[in-house]
Design an enzyme around this catalytic site. Structure first.
Site, PDB file in Angstrom:
ATOM      1  N   LYS A 140       9.505  -0.089  -0.839  1.00  0.00           N
ATOM      2  CA  LYS A 140       9.759   1.118  -1.639  1.00  0.00           C
ATOM      3  C   LYS A 140      11.133   1.082  -2.283  1.00  0.00           C
ATOM      4  O   LYS A 140      11.316   1.584  -3.390  1.00  0.00           O
ATOM      5  CB  LYS A 140       9.607   2.378  -0.779  1.00  0.00           C
ATOM      6  CG  LYS A 140       8.193   2.563  -0.251  1.00  0.00           C
ATOM      7  CD  LYS A 140       7.534   3.836  -0.694  1.00  0.00           C
ATOM      8  CE  LYS A 140       6.040   3.663  -0.555  1.00  0.00           C
ATOM      9  NZ  LYS A 140       5.266   4.859  -0.468  1.00  0.00           N
ATOM     10  N   LYS A 167      -2.330  -4.712  -1.230  1.00  0.00           N
ATOM     11  CA  LYS A 167      -3.186  -3.641  -0.722  1.00  0.00           C
ATOM     12  C   LYS A 167      -3.505  -2.633  -1.821  1.00  0.00           C
ATOM     13  O   LYS A 167      -2.716  -2.460  -2.755  1.00  0.00           O
ATOM     14  CB  LYS A 167      -2.567  -2.971   0.507  1.00  0.00           C
ATOM     15  CG  LYS A 167      -1.574  -1.891   0.230  1.00  0.00           C
ATOM     16  CD  LYS A 167      -1.330  -0.988   1.453  1.00  0.00           C
ATOM     17  CE  LYS A 167      -0.435   0.163   1.009  1.00  0.00           C
ATOM     18  NZ  LYS A 167      -0.341   1.291   1.875  1.00  0.00           N
ATOM     19  N   LYS A 190      -2.216   3.975  -3.930  1.00  0.00           N
ATOM     20  CA  LYS A 190      -2.342   5.044  -4.918  1.00  0.00           C
ATOM     21  C   LYS A 190      -1.245   4.960  -5.957  1.00  0.00           C
ATOM     22  O   LYS A 190      -1.359   5.548  -7.024  1.00  0.00           O
ATOM     23  CB  LYS A 190      -2.425   6.422  -4.276  1.00  0.00           C
ATOM     24  CG  LYS A 190      -1.437   6.780  -3.192  1.00  0.00           C
ATOM     25  CD  LYS A 190      -1.698   8.226  -2.777  1.00  0.00           C
ATOM     26  CE  LYS A 190      -1.691   8.462  -1.285  1.00  0.00           C
ATOM     27  NZ  LYS A 190      -0.375   8.388  -0.658  1.00  0.00           N
TER      28      LYS A 190
HETATM   29  P1  ATP Z   1       1.608   4.676  -1.637  1.00  0.00           P
HETATM   30  O1  ATP Z   1       0.819   3.745  -2.477  1.00  0.00           O
HETATM   31  O2  ATP Z   1       2.070   5.888  -2.370  1.00  0.00           O
HETATM   32  O3  ATP Z   1       2.657   4.016  -0.819  1.00  0.00           O
HETATM   33  P2  ATP Z   1      -0.559   4.690   0.213  1.00  0.00           P
HETATM   34  O4  ATP Z   1      -1.755   4.563  -0.654  1.00  0.00           O
HETATM   35  O5  ATP Z   1      -0.115   3.526   0.996  1.00  0.00           O
HETATM   36  O6  ATP Z   1       0.614   5.310  -0.608  1.00  0.00           O
HETATM   37  P3  ATP Z   1      -0.115   6.585   2.390  1.00  0.00           P
HETATM   38  O7  ATP Z   1      -0.028   8.045   2.171  1.00  0.00           O
HETATM   39  O8  ATP Z   1       1.149   5.864   2.623  1.00  0.00           O
HETATM   40  O9  ATP Z   1      -0.876   5.897   1.173  1.00  0.00           O
HETATM   41  O10 ATP Z   1      -1.129   6.271   3.551  1.00  0.00           O
HETATM   42  C1  ATP Z   1      -2.048   7.173   4.111  1.00  0.00           C
HETATM   43  C2  ATP Z   1      -2.932   6.454   5.104  1.00  0.00           C
HETATM   44  O11 ATP Z   1      -3.831   5.580   4.417  1.00  0.00           O
HETATM   45  C3  ATP Z   1      -2.203   5.576   6.124  1.00  0.00           C
HETATM   46  O12 ATP Z   1      -2.809   5.708   7.397  1.00  0.00           O
HETATM   47  C4  ATP Z   1      -2.377   4.200   5.586  1.00  0.00           C
HETATM   48  O13 ATP Z   1      -2.333   3.222   6.603  1.00  0.00           O
HETATM   49  C5  ATP Z   1      -3.759   4.276   4.958  1.00  0.00           C
HETATM   50  N1  ATP Z   1      -3.909   3.321   3.872  1.00  0.00           N
HETATM   51  C6  ATP Z   1      -3.235   3.306   2.715  1.00  0.00           C
HETATM   52  N2  ATP Z   1      -3.650   2.305   1.919  1.00  0.00           N
HETATM   53  C7  ATP Z   1      -4.618   1.653   2.594  1.00  0.00           C
HETATM   54  C8  ATP Z   1      -5.447   0.527   2.304  1.00  0.00           C
HETATM   55  N3  ATP Z   1      -5.357  -0.125   1.171  1.00  0.00           N
HETATM   56  N4  ATP Z   1      -6.352   0.147   3.238  1.00  0.00           N
HETATM   57  C9  ATP Z   1      -6.468   0.813   4.390  1.00  0.00           C
HETATM   58  N5  ATP Z   1      -5.718   1.886   4.731  1.00  0.00           N
HETATM   59  C10 ATP Z   1      -4.797   2.306   3.862  1.00  0.00           C
END
Ligand code: ATP
Ligand code: LTN
Length: 334
Positions: free
Chosen positions: A115, A197, A200
Site C-alpha cells: 500500500k 490477487k 477491488k
Molecule cells: P484492496 O484491494 O482495497 O486492498 P481487498 O480487495 O484486498 O482490498 P479487503 O477489504 O482488504 O479487500 O479484504 C476483505 C476480505 O476479503 C479479507 O478477508 C481478504 O482476505 C479477502 N480477500 C480480498 N481479496 C481476496 C481474493 N482475491 N481472494 C480471496 N480473498 C480475498
C-alpha cells in the site's frame, strides 16, 4: 470465549466495490460457519481512512457493505453486524496495543509495503499501524476464530504475537485467536493477470468481477480472462489462469478440482469459461436481488445499526475496562 460460547470476529473495509474475491475468500465462509459462534462482523471504516476517501462516498459504501453482509445471508438478529466507528473501544484499545507493538514488526508487513508503494504520496502513520487496529478489533471481542482470505494471515500472526506479549505481562487478558481460511476461494486471482490477487482497487475493471456486475458483464469478463495455450483444463501450477478459473468454479458450484477436471475433460476453454461465468451468475443473482430489496428498507437497517452497535459496544467495553485496569489507568469514579 464469552461465557461458554466461542467468538468469531471478522471485518471488511468499506472501500470500493466488493469483488468475487472478497465474497469467496471471506463473506461466503462467514455465512457458512457463523451459526457455530457468537459472531461480530464489522464494517471497518476506521481502516478505510488509511487511504484518502471522499466522505460522502465512504458513508455510502459503508452502508452498502453493511447491507451486503445481511444480503449474503448473515441474519442481523443473530450476528452482530455493525460499524467499527460506532464503537470507540476499537480506537482506544488500538492506542494501548500500539505501545506493545514494535516498529520492526510493522515494517515487515507486506500489505503495508504494497500500500505504501501504491500511495507513495500519503504514507501516513495510520497505514503503518493498520495491523494494530486490526489486532484491537479482534482482541476487543475475545475472538477465538477469525475467518479471512490468505492475504490477511500475516496480520493474524501479529495479532497473536501482540496478545501473547500482553498476556505474558498482565496475565490472561486476551483470547489468542486462530485464523480460519476456507477450502475453496482463499485466494482468487486477477482475471487479467493470474499472478496478482483479484483486488477491488485494481485499475483494470476486466481484472475483477464485482458483486454488482450484471450477467452479461460477468460472462464477458470470463470470456476475456487470460489463460494459456495448453488447451487442457487441468488444476496445476503451470496453468495459473485455468487454475484460478477452476478455483472460482469449485467455490461457486461446490465441486472439487478433480471433479471439475473430469467434468471438462476433452472440452475447450471457451466452453469452460462460459460454465464458470454461469456458475458465478447463479451465485451472485440472489445476492444482488436481496441487496436491492434490503437497500429500500431504510428504517429496518437503521434499527439494526443502532441495536447491533450497542451490543458490540457492550462486549467491547468489558474487555477495554479490563485492559485499562491491567495497565494501571486510574479507576473510574461514578
Ligand atoms: P484492496 O484491494 O482495497 O486492498 P481487498 O480487495 O484486498 O482490498 P479487503 O477489504 O482488504 O479487500 O479484504 C476483505 C476480505 O476479503 C479479507 O478477508 C481478504 O482476505 C479477502 N480477500 C480480498 N481479496 C481476496 C481474493 N482475491 N481472494 C480471496 N480473498 C480475498
Ligand atoms: N485488514 C482486513 C480487514 C480487517 C479485518 C479486521 C479482518 C480489519 N479488521 C479484523 C478480520 C478481522 C482486510 O481484509 N484487509
Amino acid at each position: 470465549m464469552i461465557g461458554d460460547r466461542k467468538v468469531l470476529f471478522s471485518g471488511m473495509q468499506a472501500t470500493g466495490n466488493l469483488t468475487l474475491g472478497n465474497y469467496l475468500g471471506a463473506l461466503k465462509n462467514w455465512v457458512n460457519i457463523a451459526d457455530e459462534y457468537l459472531t461480530f462482523f464489522s464494517v471497518v471504516d476506521l481502516h478505510s481512512i488509511t487511504v484518502r476517501q471522499d466522505p460522502a462516498q465512504l458513508r455510502k459504501q459503508a452502508r452498502a457493505l453493511l447491507t451486503l453482509y445481511i444480503a449474503a445471508g448473515l441474519d442481523p438478529e443473530k450476528n452482530c453486524i455493525y460499524y467499527q466507528s460506532h464503537v470507540s473501544g476499537h480506537a482506544e484499545l488500538a492506542w494501548i496495543l500500539n505501545c506493545f507493538t514494535y516498529m520492526g514488526e510493522l515494517n515487515r508487513m507486506t500489505q503495508f509495503k504494497d500500500k505504501a508503494a501504491k500511495h507513495a504520496d500519503n504514507i501516513n502513520a495510520g497505514l503503518f499501524t493498520y495491523p494494530v487496529l486490526m489486532a484491537a478489533d479482534i482482541l476487543l471481542y475475545q475472538a477465538d476464530v477469525v475467518p479471512v482470505g490468505k492475504d490477511q494471515l500475516q496480520h493474524l500472526e501479529i495479532t497473536r504475537d501482540i496478545a501473547q506479549r500482553f498476556n505474558a505481562i498482565y496475565g490472561d487478558v486476551f483470547t489468542v485467536p486462530v485464523p480460519y481460511v476456507g477450502k475453496a476461494g482463499a485466494k482468487i486471482m486477477s482475471l487479467q493477470d493470474p499472478a496478482k490477487k483479484m483486488s477491488k482497487s485494481d485499475e483494470n475493471p476486466n481484472a475483477s468481477i464485482y458483486l454488482m456486475d450484471d450477467p452479461d458483464t460477468i460472462l464477458r469478463k470470463f470470456k476475456r480472462a487470460v489463460t494459456d495455450s495448453e488447451g487442457q483444463i487441468l488444476y496445476r501450477e503451470e496453468q495459473p489462469g485455468i487454475k484460478n478459473l477452476i478455483d472460482i468454479y469449485c467455490a461457486c458450484a461446490e465441486k472439487t478440482p478433480q471433479e471439475t477436471e473430469k467434468e471438462f475433460e476433452g472440452r475447450g476453454y471457451g466452453e469452460f469459461k462460459a460454465a464458470v461465468g454461469e456458475a458465478v451468475v447463479s451465485v451472485l443473482r440472489p445476492l444482488q436481488e436481496e441487496f436491492a430489496r434490503l437497500s429500500g428498507e431504510k428504517a429496518y437497517l437503521d434499527g439494526i445499526i443502532k441495536q447491533n452497535g450497542e451490543k458490540a459496544e457492550y462486549y467491547a467495553l468489558k474487555t477495554l475496562r479490563k485492559v485499562q485496569r491491567k495497565v494501571g489507568f486510574p479507576e473510574r469514579i461514578r
